[in-house]
Design a protein around this motif. Structure first.
Motif, PDB file in Angstrom:
ATOM      1  N   ARG A  86       0.520  -1.226   0.351  1.00 19.71           N
ATOM      2  CA  ARG A  86       0.039  -0.300   0.258  1.00 19.71           C
ATOM      3  C   ARG A  86       0.597   1.066  -0.220  1.00 19.71           C
ATOM      4  O   ARG A  86       0.147   2.540  -0.064  1.00 19.71           O
ATOM      5  N   GLY A  87       2.119   0.809   0.318  1.00 23.76           N
ATOM      6  CA  GLY A  87       3.366   2.351   0.813  1.00 23.76           C
ATOM      7  C   GLY A  87       2.777   3.197   1.765  1.00 23.76           C
ATOM      8  O   GLY A  87       1.979   3.428   2.730  1.00 23.76           O
ATOM      9  N   VAL A  88       3.491   3.925   2.195  1.00 24.85           N
ATOM     10  CA  VAL A  88       3.506   4.535   3.981  1.00 24.85           C
ATOM     11  C   VAL A  88       2.431   5.482   3.641  1.00 24.85           C
ATOM     12  O   VAL A  88       1.681   5.786   4.309  1.00 24.85           O
ATOM     13  N   ASP A  89       1.973   6.599   2.574  1.00 24.61           N
ATOM     14  CA  ASP A  89       1.170   7.850   2.538  1.00 24.61           C
ATOM     15  C   ASP A  89       0.085   6.990   3.151  1.00 24.61           C
ATOM     16  O   ASP A  89      -0.930   7.431   3.508  1.00 24.61           O
ATOM     17  N   GLU A  90      -0.705   5.813   1.923  1.00 25.15           N
ATOM     18  CA  GLU A  90      -2.069   5.219   2.539  1.00 25.15           C
ATOM     19  C   GLU A  90      -1.700   4.676   3.611  1.00 25.15           C
ATOM     20  O   GLU A  90      -2.780   4.671   4.158  1.00 25.15           O
ATOM     21  N   VAL A  91      -1.159   3.913   3.790  1.00 27.78           N
ATOM     22  CA  VAL A  91      -1.001   3.464   5.904  1.00 27.78           C
ATOM     23  C   VAL A  91      -0.945   4.431   6.839  1.00 27.78           C
ATOM     24  O   VAL A  91      -1.633   4.405   7.654  1.00 27.78           O
ATOM     25  N   VAL A  92      -0.224   5.402   6.607  1.00 24.93           N
ATOM     26  CA  VAL A  92      -0.424   6.524   7.666  1.00 24.93           C
ATOM     27  C   VAL A  92      -1.767   7.099   6.881  1.00 24.93           C
ATOM     28  O   VAL A  92      -2.520   7.538   8.744  1.00 24.93           O
ATOM     29  N   GLY A  93      -2.164   7.529   6.473  1.00 28.89           N
ATOM     30  CA  GLY A  93      -4.265   8.254   5.799  1.00 28.89           C
ATOM     31  C   GLY A  93      -5.021   7.424   6.870  1.00 28.89           C
ATOM     32  O   GLY A  93      -5.548   7.527   7.333  1.00 28.89           O
ATOM     33  N   GLY A  94      -4.663   6.053   6.992  1.00 28.80           N
ATOM     34  CA  GLY A  94      -5.339   4.673   7.286  1.00 28.80           C
ATOM     35  C   GLY A  94      -5.317   5.170   8.975  1.00 28.80           C
ATOM     36  O   GLY A  94      -6.347   5.362   9.609  1.00 28.80           O
ATOM     37  N   LEU A  95      -4.502   5.286   9.872  1.00 32.07           N
ATOM     38  CA  LEU A  95      -3.809   5.281  10.909  1.00 32.07           C
ATOM     39  C   LEU A  95      -4.212   6.751  11.445  1.00 32.07           C
ATOM     40  O   LEU A  95      -4.975   6.747  12.557  1.00 32.07           O
ATOM     41  N   ARG A  96      -4.447   7.531  11.130  1.00 23.55           N
ATOM     42  CA  ARG A  96      -4.489   9.121  11.444  1.00 23.55           C
ATOM     43  C   ARG A  96      -5.759   9.015  11.641  1.00 23.55           C
ATOM     44  O   ARG A  96      -6.569   8.989  12.090  1.00 23.55           O
ATOM     45  N   GLU A  97      -7.178   8.042  10.400  1.00 26.83           N
ATOM     46  CA  GLU A  97      -8.247   8.014  10.900  1.00 26.83           C
ATOM     47  C   GLU A  97      -8.433   7.370  11.814  1.00 26.83           C
ATOM     48  O   GLU A  97      -9.584   7.890  12.447  1.00 26.83           O
ATOM     49  N   ARG A  98      -7.672   6.911  11.970  1.00 27.42           N
ATOM     50  CA  ARG A  98      -8.453   5.577  13.088  1.00 27.42           C
ATOM     51  C   ARG A  98      -8.247   5.972  14.447  1.00 27.42           C
ATOM     52  O   ARG A  98      -9.337   6.255  15.543  1.00 27.42           O
ATOM     53  N   ILE A  99      -6.873   6.607  14.869  1.00 23.90           N
ATOM     54  CA  ILE A  99      -6.768   7.372  16.101  1.00 23.90           C
ATOM     55  C   ILE A  99      -7.804   8.623  15.871  1.00 23.90           C
ATOM     56  O   ILE A  99      -7.056   9.410  17.384  1.00 23.90           O
ATOM     57  N   GLY A 100      -7.604   9.358  14.807  1.00 24.85           N
ATOM     58  CA  GLY A 100      -7.970  10.946  15.150  1.00 24.85           C
ATOM     59  C   GLY A 100      -7.295  12.185  16.338  1.00 24.85           C
ATOM     60  O   GLY A 100      -6.496  11.585  15.883  1.00 24.85           O
ATOM     61  N   ASP A 101      -7.659  12.850  16.627  1.00 22.91           N
ATOM     62  CA  ASP A 101      -7.428  13.848  18.034  1.00 22.91           C
ATOM     63  C   ASP A 101      -7.352  13.067  18.790  1.00 22.91           C
ATOM     64  O   ASP A 101      -6.984  13.795  20.372  1.00 22.91           O
ATOM     65  N   ARG A 102      -7.857  11.549  19.638  1.00 20.37           N
ATOM     66  CA  ARG A 102      -7.369  11.158  21.208  1.00 20.37           C
ATOM     67  C   ARG A 102      -6.003  11.443  21.299  1.00 20.37           C
ATOM     68  O   ARG A 102      -4.850  11.053  20.415  1.00 20.37           O
TER      69      ARG A 102
END
Length: 314
Positions: free
Chosen positions: A215-231
């Motif tokens: 998937r590549g780094v950018d796509e992985v980072v996008g998914g992780l940021r969406e999962r954690i939000g601003d918590r």
């Protein structure tokens, strides 16, 4: 007050003097600490190769070459925040529950002083008391767990507190926000399919090392940021998330891991999240070659320090 930074390497050579992380001041040499790097030389919870008790010393030695400006994040972390080396937490190597209590108490004291922590282990057992201390300050925290292994097993040889169990205990104790949990870098054989089922029931998502490659780094980072939000976010990095080519000096190596470049770029992709503290664990220098693993771990810790420094000044 202007932060006190590292020793000037143009005046004192990098190979001279006592090793603190990145040659930063000790905590007793400053009036405050915004970010504290603290060692926990403890490995009584390992299930295979011991030696991570020597990890903090090895990472400090490898960090001598770190420099004050981080171009990947465009930040000078030691100017943005007062970063210190807080020494080691002396955990009892003969009594795991007592060691866990000591780590929780002393980490809590550092947090109460206003510092955010980058803790260098030590084996992954230490994540549980660190998460307890975080939850007392921030409430249940989001977790990104970088590792070859799930570390959500129930016990080893009847022991509930080991390096393979911290995140199951953390979920059971309510110190993690189960809506915002993810493993990154998982790979290798498991005991059975039930390992994955049980892990999912605890609330974890999984990004495998193969996912990072495909998937590549950018796509992985996008998914992780969406999962954690601003918590409030805690990041836990087992150095065996890296392929043994990049981190041979660890207790439970698995083939097919991430590169050091992939790991560092994913961490840098977390800039702007609500990172509250982090750890880097399982560096076992007895199995290392040319300091490959401790160098990688020192850079991981530097990236985490830089992210925390950016948050302190925001």
């Amino acid at each position: 007050m202007t932060p006190i930074g590292p020793i000037d390497s143009s005046v004192v050579p990098r190979f001279a003097g006592l090793a603190t992380f990145a040659r930063l001041p000790r905590i007793d040499q400053v009036s405050r600490a915004d970010v504290a790097v603290v060692g926990v030389p403890f490995d009584s919870g390992v299930s295979y190769r011991p030696g991570a008790r020597f990890g903090p010393a090895a990472v400090r030695e490898a960090s001598r070459l770190l420099r004050p400006y981080h171009p990947g994040l465009d930040v000078s972390p030691f100017e943005r925040a007062q970063v210190v080396d807080a020494g080691d937490i002396a955990a009892n190597p003969m009594d795991i529950p007592q060691a866990i209590g000591t780590i929780e108490r002393e980490a809590g004291e550092l947090l109460d002083s206003g510092a955010r922590l980058v803790t260098v282990g030590g084996d992954h057992t230490i994540a549980l008391p660190l998460l307890r201390a975080m939850a007392r300050r921030h409430g249940p925290v989001a977790l990104l767990h970088f590792d070859a292994h799930l570390d959500t097993w129930d016990s080893y040889f009847g022991a509930s507190y080991t390096h393979g169990t911290p995140f199951r205990r953390a979920v059971e104790e309510g110190v993690l926000d189960t809506s915002a949990l993810c493993h990154v870098g998982i790979r290798g054989p498991l005991y059975s399919r039930a390992d994955l089922t049980g892990d999912k029931e605890l609330g974890f998502g999984i990004v495998t090392s193969a996912d990072v490659m495909r998937r590549g780094v950018d796509e992985v980072v996008g998914g992780l940021r969406e999962r954690i939000g601003d918590r409030p976010l805690y990041v836990s990095v087992d150095i065996d998330v890296l392929d043994p080519a990049h981190a041979p000096g660890t207790g439970t190596p698995e083939a097919g891991g991430m590169t050091s470049r992939e790991l560092l770029e994913i961490l840098r992709g977390l800039a702007g999240t609500n990172l509250v503290s982090a750890d880097v664990v399982e560096v076992a220098p007895a199995y290392d070659h040319a300091d490959i693993t401790s160098i990688a771990a020192s850079h991981v810790a530097y990236d985490l320090v830089s992210l925390l420094a950016m948050g302190v000044s925001a």
